[in-house]
Motif scaffolding. Structure first.
Motif, PDB file in Angstrom:
ATOM      1  N   ILE A 223     -45.394 -44.019 -57.167  1.00  0.00           N
ATOM      2  CA  ILE A 223     -44.932 -43.031 -58.148  1.00  0.00           C
ATOM      3  C   ILE A 223     -44.228 -41.859 -57.462  1.00  0.00           C
ATOM      4  O   ILE A 223     -44.002 -40.816 -58.088  1.00  0.00           O
ATOM      5  N   ALA A 224     -43.871 -42.041 -56.201  1.00  0.00           N
ATOM      6  CA  ALA A 224     -43.185 -40.974 -55.465  1.00  0.00           C
ATOM      7  C   ALA A 224     -41.820 -40.669 -56.065  1.00  0.00           C
ATOM      8  O   ALA A 224     -41.287 -39.571 -55.856  1.00  0.00           O
ATOM      9  N   PHE A 225     -41.249 -41.621 -56.814  1.00  0.00           N
ATOM     10  CA  PHE A 225     -39.947 -41.374 -57.439  1.00  0.00           C
ATOM     11  C   PHE A 225     -40.005 -40.190 -58.409  1.00  0.00           C
ATOM     12  O   PHE A 225     -38.969 -39.592 -58.718  1.00  0.00           O
ATOM     13  N   LEU A 226     -41.218 -39.861 -58.869  1.00  0.00           N
ATOM     14  CA  LEU A 226     -41.349 -38.731 -59.790  1.00  0.00           C
ATOM     15  C   LEU A 226     -40.879 -37.426 -59.156  1.00  0.00           C
ATOM     16  O   LEU A 226     -40.365 -36.538 -59.846  1.00  0.00           O
ATOM     17  N   GLY A 227     -41.035 -37.307 -57.839  1.00  0.00           N
ATOM     18  CA  GLY A 227     -40.582 -36.104 -57.171  1.00  0.00           C
ATOM     19  C   GLY A 227     -39.084 -35.912 -57.303  1.00  0.00           C
ATOM     20  O   GLY A 227     -38.605 -34.838 -57.710  1.00  0.00           O
ATOM     21  N   ALA A 228     -38.314 -36.961 -56.967  1.00  0.00           N
ATOM     22  CA  ALA A 228     -36.856 -36.886 -57.085  1.00  0.00           C
ATOM     23  C   ALA A 228     -36.433 -36.698 -58.535  1.00  0.00           C
ATOM     24  O   ALA A 228     -35.470 -35.977 -58.832  1.00  0.00           O
ATOM     25  N   LEU A 229     -37.151 -37.337 -59.454  1.00  0.00           N
ATOM     26  CA  LEU A 229     -36.827 -37.211 -60.870  1.00  0.00           C
ATOM     27  C   LEU A 229     -37.020 -35.770 -61.348  1.00  0.00           C
ATOM     28  O   LEU A 229     -36.144 -35.186 -62.001  1.00  0.00           O
TER      29      LEU A 229
END
Length: 464
Positions: free
Chosen positions: A286-292
């Motif tokens: 769920i690290a993509f949440l940071g960039a999102l």
């Protein structure tokens, strides 16, 4: 194509402007803006967002693909994998400067079409590399380097859009444009892992093939529906003066602290979760949440800057980044994953806001300096302000390039910290010192002084 009558019917003017050079462009003229400029500007913005978004999709592909290379038979060493990750960043950062100057040379319409079309090349190379047997490492290196063309798109897109909007709307417009590109990181991190597992086994070629039809559509729309502005063409001095301005290195430093942190954290966050908290490695997905979150926050930074001043927002933003870094440090020290993760999410929020506020400052800085110079020298205001816009456009490219290099530095700091002591704490301390330095730089150059936008004619609504 020349639009010479600001009072002509909006639809007629808009249709006449599609796919042409526009010689007469007055976004500061309220009547012109509402009758003609607004529709043309927003159409160009949304098409620019699409092209720039695809650029970020392609730019970050290798960082996702390398995770699965071992599974399909490519046993690269850690050092070899590292170069596959860093080359797109290096090339993308280097290309941002020439991409900026391509706008005045070729026009926004032609260059957006060309830069979007170029994205097909690294996609085709990646698809070929992962499907051919025994592809040599040097070809993967070459593919990673060519992916850097996606990183260059940001600067040309931002430079182009900066000419379309009036000053009081520029912060929001540039924020939307940048967010549309930045969010491409999160979209790739989310969609590509699903795409490569479609069907039987791992199909890494799908990581490239899913973008190619969209790239073709984007290129066609750019050619048929975008515009180029004569006002963006260079004169003999404005671009040279911009590159020698004292504000260029200052703003580049601040953008390293915002965009450099954003792109660096985006690449590092999944790995840092597994390194600092191995028991929570399953949350790396769920690290993509940071960039999102950081991407979504960017237009908020522009919007706030339009109303409160970019320098003020940038100052408090770096204070927030400093506090967020302290939170991450404490999370590591007391082994609290919740504090670590929450503080990192806060960092992404502030990097996004700071991206918008710093870019908002650039055109206002040059507009203010120009107005003050005109007041002293009595030179022609209209010509001087056109030159100021060209200067700001040039600085956007330089600052964007340096910011992208900052993303490489962030990852190197984490790498050296882990190699030297096996912990990220030294890296976080170094980042904290840098953010505090940015607080002082912002205050010294743009907040403490009387360098205020109120001193410029007809621009009393905000500070820089």
């Amino acid at each position: 194509m020349t639009i010479k009558n600001a009072g002509r019917a909006p639809v007629e003017a808009e249709q006449a402007a599609i796919g042409r050079w526009i010689d007469h462009w007055e976004p500061e003229n309220t009547e012109f803006w509402h009758r003609t400029g607004k529709r043309v500007a927003w159409r160009n913005l949304w098409l620019s967002v699409l092209a720039e978004h695809l650029g970020f999709n392609v730019w970050t592909l290798m960082s996702i693909v390398v995770v699965s290379l071992d599974d399909v038979g490519y046993a690269f060493t850690v050092g070899q994998t590292f170069w596959l990750l860093i080359l797109p960043n290096l090339v993308g950062a280097a290309l941002r400067i020439p991409y900026t100057f391509a706008i005045p040379r070729f026009g926004g319409r032609a260059w957006t079409t060309m830069s979007a079309s170029l994205l097909l090349v690294p996609c085709a190379m990646l698809a070929g590399a992962v499907t051919a047997e025994e592809t040599p490492y040097w070809f993967f290196l070459l593919t990673a380097a060519v992916m850097g063309v996606g990183g260059g798109n940001f600067s040309s897109s931002m430079t182009n859009i900066s000419f379309f909007f009036p000053e009081h709307r520029k912060g929001l417009a540039l924020g939307i444009n940048a967010a549309g590109g930045n969010i491409g990181v999160a979209v790739s991190q989310l969609l590509v892992p699903f795409a490569i597992h479609l069907g039987t086994g791992i199909n890494l070629s799908y990581a490239a093939l899913i973008w190619m039809p969209v790239i073709v559509v984007s290129s066609a729309c750019s050619w048929f529906f975008m515009n180029s502005l004569t006002a963006a063409k260079p004169d003999n001095t404005s671009y040279r003066e911009a590159l020698t301005s004292k504000h260029t290195p200052v703003m580049a430093l601040l953008y390293v602290g915002t965009f450099g942190s954003f792109i660096g954290f985006s690449f590092a966050f999944p790995s840092l979760i597994g390194i600092a908290f191995s028991d929570f490695s399953q949350f790396a997905g769920i690290a993509f949440l940071g960039a999102l979150i950081g991407s979504v926050a960017r237009p908020i930074g522009g919007w706030l800057s339009d109303r409160m001043g970019g320098a003020r927002i940038t100052l408090w933003n770096f204070v927030g980044l400093s506090l967020g870094t302290v939170g991450v440090l404490l999370g590591v020290r007391v082994e609290s994953f919740a504090l670590f993760f929450g503080s990192f999410v806060l960092l992404f929020v502030f990097t996004g806001i700071g991206n918008g506020s710093t870019y908002r400052m650039i055109p206002l800085i040059f507009r203010t300096e120009t107005s003050e110079r005109v007041a002293r020298t009595g030179e022609d205001m209209e010509a001087a302000q056109k030159a100021a816009k060209r200067q700001a456009g040039a600085v956007v490219g330089v600052v964007g390039s340096v910011g992208a290099f900052g993303g490489v530095v962030v990852n190197l700091v984490f790498k050296f910290s882990l190699q030297a002591g096996g912990t990220v704490i030294p890296a976080l301390l170094a980042i904290l010192v840098f953010f505090l330095t940015c607080v002082l730089v912002t205050w010294w150059f743009y907040v403490r002084s009387t360098f205020a936008i109120e001193r410029a004619p007809n621009l009393s609504y905000a500070r820089i």
